[in-house]
Design a protein around this motif. Structure first.
Motif, mmCIF file in Angstrom:
data_model
loop_
_atom_site.group_PDB
_atom_site.id
_atom_site.type_symbol
_atom_site.label_atom_id
_atom_site.label_comp_id
_atom_site.label_asym_id
_atom_site.label_seq_id
_atom_site.Cartn_x
_atom_site.Cartn_y
_atom_site.Cartn_z
ATOM 1 N N GLY A 110 0.661 -1.290 -0.383
ATOM 2 C CA GLY A 110 -0.140 0.221 0.396
ATOM 3 C C GLY A 110 1.332 1.044 0.137
ATOM 4 N N LEU A 111 1.859 1.535 0.867
ATOM 5 C CA LEU A 111 2.943 2.567 0.656
ATOM 6 C C LEU A 111 3.556 2.853 -0.170
ATOM 7 N N GLY A 112 4.184 1.459 -1.223
ATOM 8 C CA GLY A 112 4.276 1.556 -2.414
ATOM 9 C C GLY A 112 3.664 2.804 -3.568
ATOM 10 N N VAL A 113 2.553 2.088 -3.261
ATOM 11 C CA VAL A 113 1.491 2.632 -4.131
ATOM 12 C C VAL A 113 1.293 3.743 -4.648
ATOM 13 N N ALA A 114 1.901 3.826 -2.927
ATOM 14 C CA ALA A 114 0.854 4.930 -2.480
ATOM 15 C C ALA A 114 2.577 6.165 -2.602
ATOM 16 N N ALA A 115 2.746 5.236 -2.854
ATOM 17 C CA ALA A 115 4.420 6.554 -2.977
ATOM 18 C C ALA A 115 4.986 6.485 -4.783
ATOM 19 N N ILE A 116 4.842 6.179 -5.653
ATOM 20 C CA ILE A 116 4.471 5.806 -7.020
ATOM 21 C C ILE A 116 3.901 7.062 -6.776
ATOM 22 N N ASN A 117 2.688 7.161 -6.435
ATOM 23 C CA ASN A 117 1.102 7.910 -7.298
ATOM 24 C C ASN A 117 1.507 9.079 -6.671
ATOM 25 N N THR A 118 2.022 9.113 -5.570
ATOM 26 C CA THR A 118 2.630 11.138 -5.019
ATOM 27 C C THR A 118 3.579 11.344 -5.044
#
Lengths: 693, 321
Positions: B23-31
């Motif tokens: 989840g953090l990885g996805v959030a990091a890529i997204n932001t």
């Protein structure tokens, strides 16, 4: 296995150890500090919450009593849920604030009932989410320390809670040995520390390696506290006054490439906004041409070509949120590298971007001129419209023009007149931040004829108006002086108090020349080594953590590859210090062998006697191998003597030989007396019997 | 050196951590927020360190099985395992030995095992029937260091064992059953009430025969050897095919084993004969094992044994159905 049950006796498990509880409370405190760094928890709220965290130490028993009454516990949960909902919907400023409040509430509730390893685990996970919430806007270097502390504490807490969990489980099963891991706290502590350090190293390595595939052009949007005035398209006289006493570092400029020491580049300053219209009170940007410029290559904007009039320097700029879209750089800008689709450039060479609230990181290539000289912006001659624009004045200059004519009487041309005016102002007037008005006169006339002191805006405005009154086109430039040199990071620290205004005057034949009439010495406060060191650390944090990008990763990979390529000829033996390849291999093998031998010797020497591996003498090992080939192997629980008796019975021919070997083995193994030289031949004979029956 | 293969599975907390990391990885890529990348790296680093430390805990752990020499059907036997930390320096923490028993789960927790140290664990095992059996085995499990993953070794000590038929006490006058005339006592070791000699204690000896005075004098367990009650050897003959009634077969084999043990320990030579089985006469412990092994592996439906001319030994007939 039809009926298997342990025979060992179970021992009671341990309760939650005090060090684990302390570490858990500290972990929560670390998360709260992270929230504070992100401005999600104010200082008062932080102090109060930390107090509650400390108080929770003594509430565990009370919470356990309350929790035992299901009705009380259920009521508390309902009340907490209702408060959180109300807060989320109406009270909290943003949804993030609401979730943070709920998170803190949950953590405090669980902390008050910290009794089991599971509670520790839950509190640890919730604390981690405080870090996640803070990561949205805690971009300062202090977050680094918080992360390090969290990793150290978190690793330790997780390790110990797991050990305690296993001990708790041990209450329901057989425990072998009386040594609890908690009893070996020194060893476990060291292991926890090593695990924490390893986690830090691994996290750092992973951080730099994970590909940055995000497409955010300006990734560092943050909630900015009060923005700085003075760099908008309207600047009141004296507006810099409020910032010129502020030592906050607002910009860091690392000179990546230059021919000499950056500290000795003359007249280095960071040009920002250019103002061309004066209404008597404020300078503004007139209706000039402003065009959007698209990137010529990914992230690259070409703005001009070098003319060979000065040194070319490469500046890496880290700009804090200023509340302006202006980009600052040493004039004249040739190229700009910035992760954005487009920038805006006006006809006065002022650069700007769209996102004004973002912390910016960009690289600029500039060609800096000699002292008081700038290359022309649009050729040596101004067109009539621009000439009118840069000679605009509010009303009739009157006394100001008279003063200008008086100062420039006898000058040899516009350039000489401009220099005389600038020198006059810097010599006859004083710099001050006390800008109180004492008359009702025009502010500029009050500065020139009454107060005779002001800040840089007054000096720049006065010079520009005096130049214009003499028919010399002029404009006011807002930017920063070059700032303090940070010797640890080798960059310029530009503070808010370095905000500055100066003048550019157009002289036919020379173009736009820079004139700075302000008699202001470079600020020298805040030069303590510690502050410089911390600021260098902050810059590295911004550079290598906050702004670490895919481009940096590619450049790092290319650098490593270049180094590898550079080393390849040397490794192949073609370098200047070439060593013949076989010799190199031999040398390496000998060195490795020596290291291995030393390590083995050292390890054996320091190995505790109890832990030293039991070594079977070679002759006995050979005897066992010979008998194994005949299908005779010692059983797991069979002693050497029992095995010998069995061999005597099952293989009578080998019995006597093995008997002799066993006797020597027992003496060697248990009495520590190796076989005498005279016995060696006898043992060989016995072995021959076993090998060839 | 024995190096078991290991498998690794996330625990419930481990799944949550992996879920959070993704989840953090996805959030990091997204932001594009590098701090989220940092926190994601932190979680992945914990996973990595957890793997290294758990491997360090499991590495060098050796299991050595401990089985009794004889196992009899229905009689509890003590089996065990010795776990050794063969590492030179590092202690192993929180190791669990799980017995893969089809019954209720049972396990041993070894909180710490210092380098070079050894722990012995034992448990009871009751073989349900005679014949070849495979022990359920033991595996080493650890959730150390963070409880995020459960690392499990390959199943070990799942060896095959031979279980002898159940041996029960024989009545006071077994020779009467065998048709043996009581009377003259041979000067051989046996189970009569007369002492024959003293010797060193051996596994399986009746503890009631320990001669404590001699034991104290010799500083070693010493037992009395009694004179034999019998003068004639015995042939135990299995009668019947054994295929009709399995219960009767097992009961008969148990009777035969009990008689064989009784006569052999009384000093008589025992021969075993029957359909598909023939163990020539002999004496001693090894012969006892041979007879019990033949009975343990006996399968009904063997070839009919040939009647032999009557010899010096008396014949004991045991019905196996």
């Amino acid at each position: 296995m039809a009926d298997a049950r342990p025979l060992a006796v179970a021992v009671p498990g341990a309760s939650l150890p005090v060090p684990l509880r302390v570490a858990t409370h500290l972990l929560v405190a670390t998360g709260l500090v992270a929230l504070h760094l992100a401005d999600l928890v104010g200082p008062v709220a932080l102090a109060g919450t930390l107090g509650l965290v400390a108080a929770a130490w003594w509430t565990t028993d009370a919470a356990a009593r309350l929790g035992a009454r299901r009705a009380v516990g259920g009521t508390l949960v309902v009340i907490a849920g209702a408060v959180a909902l109300v807060d989320l919907l109406w009270l909290a400023g943003t949804a993030l604030d609401g979730f943070v409040h709920l998170l803190v509430l949950l953590i405090l509730a669980r902390l008050c009932a910290l009794r089991a390893p599971r509670d520790v685990r839950v509190v640890s996970y919730l604390s981690f989410f405080m870090l996640v919430a803070a990561s949205a806007s805690a971009l300062g270097v202090a977050f680094l320390f918080v992360v390090v502390a969290f990793v150290l504490l978190g690793t330790w807490v997780l390790l110990f809670q797991q050990v305690v969990t296993e001990v708790e489980r041990g209450r329901h099963r057989a425990v072998v040995g009386s040594e609890s891991p908690m009893a070996q706290s020194r060893g476990l502590m060291a292991l926890g520390l090593a695990a924490a350090l390893a986690s830090l190293v691994a996290a750092a390595a992973l951080f730099f390696v994970i590909p940055r595939v995000g497409q955010a052009a300006l990734p560092l949007r943050m909630r900015v506290a009060p923005l700085v005035t003075g760099f908008t398209d309207r600047v009141e006289l004296g507006a810099y006054g409020q910032v010129e006493a502020d030592a906050t570092v607002i910009m860091r400029v690392h000179i990546a490439s230059t021919t000499g020491d950056p500290r000795f580049i003359p007249d280095l300053r960071w040009r920002g906004i250019v103002l061309d219209h004066f209404d008597g009170q404020a300078w503004t940007v007139g209706p000039g041409r402003r065009v959007a410029l698209r990137q010529s290559a990914p992230g690259e904007f070409r703005l001009g070509a070098a003319r060979g009039t000065g040194a070319v320097i490469v500046q890496e700029v880290y700009l804090e949120p200023l509340g302006t879209d202006v980009l600052f750089a040493a004039p004249r800008v040739l190229r700009l590298d910035l992760h954005t689709d487009r920038i805006a450039v006006d006809d006065m060479d002022s650069l700007s971007v769209v996102a004004s609230a973002a912390r910016l990181h960009y690289t600029v290539v500039s060609e800096v001129g000699g002292a008081r000289r700038e290359t022309p912006a649009g050729g040596d001659r101004l067109n009539p419209a621009d000439r009118v624009r840069f000679l605009q004045l509010p009303g009739r200059p009157g006394r100001i023009r008279d003063l200008a004519q008086e100062v420039t009487a006898g000058s040899r041309g516009p350039r000489d007149a401009a220099l005389r005016l600038s020198d006059h102002l810097s010599r006859e007037y004083q710099y001050t931040l006390n800008l109180g008005r004492s008359t009702t006169e025009d502010p500029l006339e009050e500065f020139l004829f009454v107060r005779r002191a002001g800040n840089c805006e007054y000096f720049a405005a006065a010079l520009a108006v005096m130049l214009r009154s003499l028919g010399i086109p002029a404009r006011v430039v807002g930017g920063f002086q070059r700032g303090d040199w940070n010797e640890y990071g080798r960059y310029f620290m530009v503070r808010l108090r370095d905000a500055h205004a100066w003048v550019e005057a157009h002289v036919e034949g020379a173009g736009w020349i820079t004139l700075d009439p302000t008699p202001r010495a470079l600020a020298d406060a805040g030069r303590s080594p510690l502050s410089h060191y911390l600021d260098a650390l902050r810059l590295r944090w911004y550079r290598y953590v906050i702004n670490w990008s895919l481009r940096d990763q590619i450049e790092t990979a290319l650098t490593i590859r270049q180094h590898a390529v550079a080393w390849k000829p040397w490794m192949a033996g073609a370098g200047p210090w070439s060593v013949p390849r076989p010799s190199l291999v031999l040398l390496g093998a000998v060195a490795a062998g020596a290291v291995l031998t030393a390590a083995t010797w050292w390890g054996r020497r320091w190995l505790p006697a109890a832990n030293r591996p039991e070594r079977v003498p070679r002759f006995y090992a050979r005897a066992l191998a010979a008998l194994a080939r005949r299908g005779l192997r010692p059983a797991p629980a069979e002693t050497a003597r029992e095995f010998c008796h069995r061999v005597r019975r099952d293989a009578p021919g080998a019995g006597a030989a093995l008997g002799r070997i066993t006797a020597v083995y027992e003496r060697c193994r248990f009495a520590g007396r190796p076989p005498a030289p005279a016995e060696t031949a006898e043992l060989d004979a016995c072995l021959r019997i076993l090998i060839r029956p | 050196m024995f190096r078991p293969r290991r498998t690794i599975r996330p625990t419930r907390d481990g799944w949550w951590m992996l879920f959070a990391a993704v989840g953090l990885g996805v959030a990091a890529i997204n932001t594009g927020n590098n701090l989220l990348y940092l926190l994601c790296s932190m979680l992945l680093a914990l996973v990595l360190v957890s793997g290294i430390l758990s491997e360090q805990t499991m590495r060098g752990l050796q299991l050595e099985g401990l089985r009794p020499e004889e196992m009899f059907a229905g009689r509890p036997a003590v089996v065990g395992a010795s776990v050794v930390n063969a590492k030179r320096w590092l202690t192993s923490y929180s190791v669990v030995l799980e017995m893969l028993d089809p019954g209720p789960p049972s396990s041993f927790h070894v909180p710490t095992l210092a380098a070079g140290a050894r722990r012995l664990v034992t448990w009871e095992h009751v073989p349900p029937s005679r014949g070849r059996h495979r022990l359920s085995g033991v595996r080493v499990v650890t959730r150390f260091p963070f409880g995020l993953f459960s690392k499990v070794s390959r199943v070990q000590l799942d060896d095959e064992v031979l279980v002898f038929p159940a041996v029960r006490p024989i009545g006071p006058h077994p020779l009467g059953r065998a048709g043996e005339a009581e009377g003259a006592t041979a000067r051989r070791r046996g189970r009569s009430h007369e002492m024959h000699s003293l010797r060193e204690y051996r596994q399986g000896d009746d503890e009631r025969l320990i001669h404590w005075r001699s034991t104290a004098r010799a500083q070693a367990l010493t037992v009395r050897e009694m004179e034999a009650e019998t003068t004639r050897d015995v042939c135990i003959r299995l009668v019947g095919s054994g295929g009709a009634d399995p219960e009767k077969l097992e009961r008969g084999l148990s009777d035969a084993a009990s008689l064989a043990v009784h006569f052999l320990r009384a000093g008589a030579a025992v021969e075993l004969a029957g359909p598909g089985v023939c163990v020539p006469g002999g004496r001693g412990r090894e012969h006892e094992r041979r007879v019990l092994t033949a009975l343990a592996l006996y399968r009904s439906g063997g070839a009919e044994d040939r009647p032999r001319p009557p010899g010096p030994s008396r014949e004991v007939r045991v019905e196996i159905g």
